[in-house]
Motif scaffolding. Structure first.
Motif, PDB file in Angstrom:
ATOM      1  N   GLU A 184       0.818  -1.214   0.000  1.00 21.09           N
ATOM      2  CA  GLU A 184       0.000   0.000   0.000  1.00 21.09           C
ATOM      3  C   GLU A 184       0.844   1.252   0.000  1.00 21.09           C
ATOM      4  OE1 GLU A 184      -2.634  -0.528   3.253  1.00 21.09           O
ATOM      5  OE2 GLU A 184      -3.752  -2.104   2.211  1.00 21.09           O
ATOM      6  N   ARG A 185       2.042   1.118   0.503  1.00 23.94           N
ATOM      7  CA  ARG A 185       2.914   2.300   0.531  1.00 23.94           C
ATOM      8  C   ARG A 185       4.303   1.903   0.035  1.00 23.94           C
ATOM      9  NH1 ARG A 185       0.954   6.643   3.115  1.00 23.94           N
ATOM     10  NH2 ARG A 185       3.049   7.428   3.440  1.00 23.94           N
ATOM     11  N   THR A 186       4.411   1.867  -1.258  1.00 22.16           N
ATOM     12  CA  THR A 186       5.682   1.485  -1.872  1.00 22.16           C
ATOM     13  C   THR A 186       6.549   2.714  -2.071  1.00 22.16           C
ATOM     14  OG1 THR A 186       4.649  -0.332  -3.044  1.00 22.16           O
ATOM     15  CG2 THR A 186       6.730   0.475  -3.932  1.00 22.16           C
ATOM     16  N   LEU A 187       7.827   2.541  -1.874  1.00 27.00           N
ATOM     17  CA  LEU A 187       8.757   3.597  -2.215  1.00 27.00           C
ATOM     18  C   LEU A 187       9.765   3.027  -3.198  1.00 27.00           C
ATOM     19  CD1 LEU A 187       9.642   6.490  -1.691  1.00 27.00           C
ATOM     20  CD2 LEU A 187      11.116   5.634   0.140  1.00 27.00           C
ATOM     21  N   ILE A 188       9.810   3.634  -4.389  1.00 26.46           N
ATOM     22  CA  ILE A 188      10.788   3.216  -5.385  1.00 26.46           C
ATOM     23  C   ILE A 188      11.914   4.245  -5.362  1.00 26.46           C
ATOM     24  CG2 ILE A 188      11.199   2.727  -7.826  1.00 26.46           C
ATOM     25  CD1 ILE A 188       8.157   2.165  -8.048  1.00 26.46           C
ATOM     26  N   VAL A 189      13.108   3.785  -5.134  1.00 21.75           N
ATOM     27  CA  VAL A 189      14.246   4.701  -5.065  1.00 21.75           C
ATOM     28  C   VAL A 189      15.249   4.297  -6.128  1.00 21.75           C
ATOM     29  CG1 VAL A 189      15.969   5.737  -3.563  1.00 21.75           C
ATOM     30  CG2 VAL A 189      13.911   4.738  -2.552  1.00 21.75           C
TER      31      VAL A 189
END
Lengths: 829, 658
Positions: free
Chosen positions: A470-475
């Motif tokens: 639900e809360r993805t962070l793509i870095v």
């Protein structure tokens, strides 16, 4: 929110959150309980027994360890009774029993909790007349840390740190009973990248800093709260100086950035600050030799030559290279000089215009952090794309590990190498340089409509995770988006984030200490300060009013273009060293009519310069730096070399501007900071005073939108990702923490840690070509060749050759020269 | 280096433990390495770390903790002579000297040919057959007990046997009497006796008492067969509660009550049988496992039914090698019969029992330390709560019970609660194996109901003082850690309550009689040597205090005692007891505390006779000067605090101020 309970400590009632440990509750109530093993950032262990207090219970009063006992409602506690004092005295007697009491020669003396607690709670006398136990003294457990087993009080803090934060239990208790010692396994020195934190944690002088050993006494040093600029995390540190020299660096708490931890490069690699070869006066090339001159002569020469070149070839024949290693103030002054005084947009830095970045960095580091007492991470899945935090951003690595181990965060890694973080569960997506777009497209497709037949593939597993999260962070990091295919990859990742769902976000992080600030202050050929496009009407009018000039609208050359182009006649190089990157660039710098280098040391680039101007480093002048989550932080002046005439870069450009007829209103660094606040909307209000000791993030909402390039990501795929008979291997390069850069290599004690000049192959590839690890090999590409030592590692994919950047004396640039993907072959030397 | 063959064996070992818990196999795996090399070389440790997926330092830390794992080769035969109190009382020191002169080396050394290494050891669980030694055969890793080594001839005989290469034809204990021809013949079980009939020690002296056929002929496994299909687990827990069985390991906690702490419906859950019998003076579990292993196995089957566990571990002390092999054989017999495995007795129950050898650490008898050790770590205790019943092995609900406690379960279920309660007292019901050692004529194991008077055990069963001219002056009633009883207390009934009332504890029922030839200073010093050696090193008071006490006692023994030493020792003991992390701290000083209280004149006379002028530095026991504790220390004084948050000086919990 949290339930409160009321307890009575020393006849006074206090209300604290339920489950608080008694020792913390007492601290909240202003009652001091002595501790050694207990530490607010480590799990309780209850082994030192220093914190025993009287607790009333159903079976009468008992002596309980307050560091392991959570408070309960109605608990009655006494910390000041005769019994408690007796136990404290006796326990300190036990602790001191075999302690060598060599305080006069101990680095910790003067800031030692054992000394302080002995003074306050100790027996004041020693009863021991038996011989003391002997153990190993001043014994190196790594190149940077010295262990004294006799001083150790066995509090386990070092062991717990390496276990709970680093997830690398490299220190342990050995032997048993009275012979128990803290030690490393024979022949296995501590090599965790943030191991130095155990020195800060040690409550006695058992662990000392091998670099700073015997270089200070705590009561003589001046302490300056600062930040570290070895990478873009921007860890908060304290600089300890004495007699104009930087003696030691320790971690400083900032719960939004680094908790209390810093990495070993940040802690130990600071010898360059006081290096005897630091540039101390301006140099001017006279009769082919760099000669010391006065500032006035150097500046007048530069101004005169610049005016001439601009006259003859036009302003776009002049360029400037800034740096992610220098302050916002210096970078801002440099680009103002180029735009307003010279009149060109030829201004960039390494990983600047050649990299498809995003303007705002990470949403916030704290979203990834899992402190000992604090909320869980706010993200649930992290996709690292072309980023290796273990080598590039060690404290981010620490946060990620902790988030995975204790915060339930899932990890997906896409990288050409099987990087260290792949040791945690989660899909690892391997790709070859040039194959980024294909991978991103594949991920997008898998998220959109996963093909059940491919269930086994990591891409499918990653897509499944992305869909579920639900809360993805793509870095992503610069490695993934360099060169022509960069914008395509970036846009593909943006599409992936959109496809993955509402909660998914995409961030770019630069690697250099002030990579973000460099962009924010406009050290980009196509962006004005605030990262606004050159044709942004508001930004233009704001800056033209502020600077009193008209701004050019034609985009300038990027870093690479400036160095490759034959049209450049004059170049400023400010805190960068392109000559060491590539032999071709080193040669093209020689062709310039004017090369002005501002730096700390006489770098390879500076050696080719016509004018070399000595700059002050981050420890020597006030400056602000912006980290990878847009946090603008202060690094105040901490040391000065009274014999040096070095000046901060912003001051150099202010004077140069004056020589060329422009009067800038800068009296000190703070006035430049104040102008940045006017020039960059996001930095409004971020004056020196307002930043405080913990810095402030600028508002991501004030950043301009990034326009996507047209077309599909895969259009930019480089042909070099395809196999080639003559050059069978794909070159993988990137940053390593302990490289050959001057900021690292000048610290003698760390030489053993430096990454040697090696090329690493997968064991299968090495075997196939019949090459022995440890032998000298020649790596060839169409561009050039390089002699290196061969290493093998299964972390390197088959079909790849891994050569880090900035190796001592082995510029990988010799092989790539301009292109960002390269095929190579490795042969016997 | 780990060879392919070793690797195979290690893999088989690791497979015994639940998936993902392979680290538990670290001790058995290290035994494989040690057998190969005679010690645990660092490179093999590192390789093992790789196999287990842990850091090399974690393996090194484990090797360093356990006495039986060596960091350097110990010779072809490693001889360890017990010198702890029960052996000392019967000539353990002389026995060590006999070995030293026979081998021509000092203890801690190795003969030049590398054949023999000699060490002294504190308690090997053979107190009734002292003096004694164990010998480890490096080639096979096997250990054999050599007992009743009363004279130098006995020692020479034992060495001759070893030199002849016949020392390990059998692993059963060796005594000079049983092997007149020096062929390595084994002796049977050591002396047992007590009430008639006996239950816990019923068939030990029968031929093949360890075989399943013998056990079944006595009605063995019938109880398990009946209970598993006939009695609900919850009902069985109630019965055990009602029987009032109390733990036989030392603390005497009611077994049924402990079982009742298990949370409902949480699986998996584990049974860990504490067979790490290491308390000096205690040697009862050993004989059960050596000569009546099926009694224990049936007890485990029953107990696991009650607590609804499908996996049990028997944590057996490493020195008990013969007991280990007997248990392994017995488990194989039971498995072959289908008494272990799937669907036992058609009841639908499954049970797997894993033998797990410790490696020489007294502390691993403490339940949380045992679990930590079983998980593959250094055997150090952990915080309670959570108690093992809630979060034990692998953080799952776990019951840890002593071997004898489990055996009692078998008999309660076989004969009924009412039968059981006919023995002993209301609060200390049932029978008990008392381990009698020290200066009595007939040391051995005596099964008697609780509340049998101490004097009856010592005089009637033990035959009274070893030497009629030397009366017994002190008795330890429950293992070396317990407080001493003096002759005026010898009539105390041996039950939990009465012994507690007399100022000591029944503990593990290791009764050690001390006659008046013995120096109580030496008793104290030996006791502290043991606890110094065995302290796990986790917490300060125990780690530092025991060693300090030992040093003082050694000095007194050597004739340099000071008048102030007694008061100082009391101060030290007071500040270990109740201040340490686990009960070990108390256990380490109770003996000394009672010794100093009851036999003070002996300490005085030792000091006065040897150091009449009280020569030594004069220091007050408590300081004249004490800092004013009402004043804030510089540690947290803001005037000393530098700006910018100095974490080196401040270990405060400071929330980020952003």
């Amino acid at each position: 929110m949290t339930d409160k309970v009321t307890i009575t400590i020393n006849e006074e009632e206090v209300s604290v959150p339920a489950r608080t440990l008694l020792v913390d509750a007492a601290r909240m109530a202003g009652v001091e309980i002595p501790v050694f093993c207990s530490h607010p950032k480590l799990d309780p262990v209850g082994c030192c027994r220093m914190c025993l207090v009287e607790v009333d219970g159903p079976r009468g009063t008992a002596m309980m360890a307050s560091c392991t006992m959570p408070v309960g409602d109605g608990m009655v506690v006494r910390t000041d009774t005769e019994q408690v004092r007796t136990v404290q005295e006796a326990n300190l007697a036990f602790i001191l029993l075999n302690h060598p009491l060599d305080c006069p020669i101990c680095d910790k003396g003067g800031e030692c909790p054992l000394q302080d607690q002995t003074m306050r709670f100790g027996p004041g006398i020693s009863q021991l007349i038996e011989p003391k136990r002997l153990a190993k003294k001043h014994y190196d457990i790594s190149d940077t840390i010295v262990l004294d087993q006799e001083r150790c009080v066995l509090c386990w803090r070092c062991i717990r740190y390496l276990e709970e934060w680093e997830d690398k239990p490299q220190l342990g208790l050995f032997e048993r009973g009275n012979d128990t010692i803290v030690d490393i396994q024979d022949g296995r020195p501590v090599d965790a990248k943030t191991s130095g934190n155990i020195i800060d944690l040690c409550p006695v002088g058992a662990l000392t800093n091998r670099v700073s050993r015997f270089a200070y006494r705590p009561w003589e040093i001046e302490r300056t709260p600062s930040i570290c600029l070895h990478c873009s995390v921007g860890c908060n540190v304290r600089l300890d100086s004495r007699t104009h020299q930087l003696r030691r660096i320790v971690g400083r708490e900032n719960m939004q950035v680094n908790d209390q931890w810093i990495c070993d490069k940040g802690r130990f690699a600071h010898a360059w600050v006081n290096d005897e070869n630091r540039l101390a006066t301006p140099h001017l090339r006279k009769n082919g030799r760099l000669t010391r001159v006065q500032w006035s002569e150097a500046l007048a020469y530069v101004a005169e030559r610049l005016a001439g070149i601009r006259e003859k070839y036009g302003p776009d024949s002049i360029g400037a290279i800034g740096s992610g290693k220098i302050s916002n103030e210096s970078n801002y002054a440099l680009q103002r000089f180029m735009r307003a005084v010279i009149g060109t947009n030829n201004i960039d830095h390494r990983d600047g215009g050649d990299v498809a970045a995003l303007p705002t960095g990470l949403p916030a580091l704290s979203e990834l952090m899992k402190p000992q007492y604090g909320p869980d991470p706010q993200v649930d899945t992290v996709l690292l794309f072309g980023l290796d935090p273990s080598e590039e951003l060690p404290v981010l690595d620490l946060h990620v590990k902790r988030a995975v181990l204790r915060g339930g965060v899932k990890l997906i890694i896409a990288h050409p190498r099987k990087i260290e973080l792949t040791r945690y569960d989660g899909p690892y997506l391997a790709y070859l340089p040039g194959g980024e777009s294909t991978l991103v497209d594949g991920l997008v497709r898998a998220v959109q409509d996963s093909d059940p037949s491919e269930e086994e593939s990591p891409v499918y597993a990653a897509a499944k995770l992305l869909k579920e999260s639900e809360r993805t962070l793509i870095v992503y990091g610069p490695m993934a988006v360099r060169g022509e295919s960069g914008p395509g990859v970036r846009d593909g990742l943006a599409r992936l984030a959109r496809t993955a769902g509402e909660g998914a976000r995409l961030s770019y992080v630069g690697l250099d200490g002030n990579a973000q600030g460099c962009r924010d202050t406009g050290v980009l050929p196509d962006r004005l300060p605030g990262q606004f496009p050159l044709d942004d009407v508001d930004a233009r009018s704001r800056l033209e009013a502020l600077w009193g000039c008209d701004l050019s609208t034609s985009p300038g050359y990027t870093y690479k273009q400036m160095l490759d182009s034959q049209e450049m006649k004059a170049l400023f190089v400010n805190g960068a060293n392109p000559a060491a990157e590539s032999p071709d660039w080193a040669a093209s710098l020689e062709e310039l009519e004017l090369l002005v280098v501002t730096d700390l040391l006489l770098t390879e680039t500076a050696q080719k310069a016509d004018v070399v101007l000595p700059a002050q480093g981050w420890a020597e002048s006030d400056g602000t730096y912006t980290n990878l989550e847009r946090r603008v932080q202060r690094a105040p002046k901490a040391v000065t070399d009274p014999k040096s005439r070095a000046a901060p870069d912003w001051m150099i450009f202010t004077h140069l501007a004056k020589q060329m007829g422009a009067n800038w209103p800068f009296s000190d660094a703070h006035s430049v900071t104040a102008e940045i606040a006017r020039a960059v909307p996001g930095y409004a209000e971020l004056t020196w005073e307002a930043l405080g000791d913990q810095g402030r993030q600028w508002d991501a909402g004030s950043a301009p939108e990034v326009e996507e390039t047209a077309g599909r990501a895969s259009e930019g795929t480089s042909e070099s990702s395809v196999g080639d008979g003559d050059y069978p291997l794909s070159l993988v390069t990137g940053t390593v923490l302990y490289d050959g850069g001057t900021l690292f290599s000048l610290t003698d004690q760390m030489h053993g840690m430096a990454h040697g000049p090696t090329v690493t192959l997968n064991p299968a590839d090495a075997a196939e070509s019949g090459l022995e690890p440890g032998s000298v090999v020649t790596v060839r590409s169409e561009q050039g060749e390089l002699d290196l030592t061969l290493a093998i590692d299964v972390q390197v994919q088959t079909g790849c050759a891994w050569i880090p950047e900035s190796l001592p004396g082995a510029p990988v640039g010799a092989l790539i020269n301009g292109s960002f993907t390269q095929r190579v072959k490795v042969e016997r030397h | 280096m780990i060879t392919e063959q070793m690797r195979q064996e290690i893999d088989e070992i690791l497979a015994r433990y639940p998936a993902g818990r392979q680290r538990s196999g670290i001790l058995p795996a290290l035994y494989v390495i040690q057998r190969e090399y005679g010690y645990c070389p660092v490179n093999a440790q590192d390789k093992l770390a790789e196999i287990l997926g842990i850091a090399p330092a974690e393996v090194g830390a484990v090797v360093g903790f356990y006495n039986m794992l060596h960091e350097e080769p110990k010779g072809e035969y490693h001889i360890e002579v017990c010198t702890n109190v029960p052996c000392m009382l019967r000539g353990g020191n002389q026995c060590l000297h006999n070995f030293e002169s026979a081998l021509g080396i000092h203890h801690g050394e190795k003969t030049e040919d590398g054949r023999f290494a000699l060490d002294h050891m504190e308690c090997l669980g053979s107190c009734g057959t002292a003096p004694m030694a164990i010998v480890t055969d490096q080639k096979t890793g096997q250990i054999r007990y050599f007992e009743n080594l009363d004279s130098s001839e006995d020692v020479e005989k034992a060495l001759e046997l070893l030199k002849s290469g016949n020392g390990f034809h059998s692993l059963e204990r060796w005594t000079p009497e049983a092997d007149p021809n020096g062929e390595g013949a084994s002796d049977g079980p050591y002396r047992t006796g007590g009430m008639e009939p006996r239950y816990l020690m019923d068939r030990l002296n029968e031929p093949d008492s360890h075989r399943i056929e013998t056990y079944e002929a006595d009605g063995g496994y019938a109880t398990a067969r009946r209970v598993l299909s006939g009695i609900e687990p919850a009902d069985m827990v109630e019965q055990i509660k009602a029987s009032g069985i109390r733990g036989r390991g030392g603390a005497g906690f009611p077994t049924g009550v402990k079982w009742g702490f298990l949370p409902q419906g949480v699986q998996p859950r584990y049974m860990v049988v504490n067979a790490d019998e290491s308390e000096p003076g205690t040697f009862k579990d050993r004989i059960v496992m050596e000569y009546d292993p099926h009694q224990l196995i049936e007890g485990i089957i029953l107990s696991c039914h009650a607590i609804e566990s499908e996996k049990a571990f028997i944590y057996i002390r490493g020195e008990y090698y013969f007991a280990y092999t007997r248990m392994q054989d017995a488990l194989a017999e039971a498995r072959a019969k289908g008494y272990l495995g799937e669907n036992i007795f058609g009841s639908g129950n499954s049970l797997d029992i894993v033998m797990h050898r410790g490696a020489g650490a007294y502390e691993c008898g403490e339940e949380t330390a045992q679990l930590t050790s079983l998980e593959g770590f250094r055997g150090q205790p952990r915080l309670k709560p959570p108690f093992p019943a809630v979060e034990g092995l692998y953080a799952k609900p776990t019951i840890v019970n002593n071997v004898e406690s489990i055996c009692n379960v078998t008999h309660v279920m076989r004969h009924g609660v009412d039968w059981y309660k006919e023995y002993g007292t209301e609060r200390s019901p049932g029978m008990r194996i008392f381990c009698l050692s020290g200066n009595v004529k007939r040391p051995g194991l005596y099964e008697l109901p609780h509340a049998t008077p101490l004097s009856e055990l010592v005089d009637k069963y033990g035959g009274g003082p070893q030497d009629e001219n030397h009366p017994i002056k002190a008795i330890v009633p429950g293992g070396l850690s317990m407080k001493l009883l003096t002759p005026d207390q010898f009539d105390t009934p041996l039950d939990f309550e009465s012994i507690t009332e007399a100022g000591s504890l029944l503990g593990s029922a290791g009764v050690i009689a001390i006659d008046d030839r013995t120096s109580m200073v030496e008793v104290a010093r030996r006791t502290l040597s043991f606890y110094r050696e065995e302290s796990c090193g986790k917490c300060t008071p125990c780690r530092e205090g025991t060693a300090w006490l030992e040093k003082i006692l050694l000095r007194i023994e050597e004739g340099q005692g000071l008048g102030r030493d007694l008061e100082l020792m009391e101060f030290i003991a007071d500040n270990i007891a109740g201040k340490s992390f686990c009960p070990f701290g108390e256990a380490s000083v109770w003996g000394l505390q009672s010794n100093l209280l009851k036999f003070r004149p002996e300490f005085w006379s030792q000091i006065e006779n040897t150091n009449p002028d009280d020569i030594g530095p004069v220091l007050p026991i408590r300081p004249d000067y004490r800092p004013n504790t009402h004043e804030k220390s510089g540690l947290r004084d803001s005037t000393f605090a530098p700006t910018g948050g100095n974490i080196v000086l401040h270990d405060d919990l400071v929330p980020g101020n952003d």
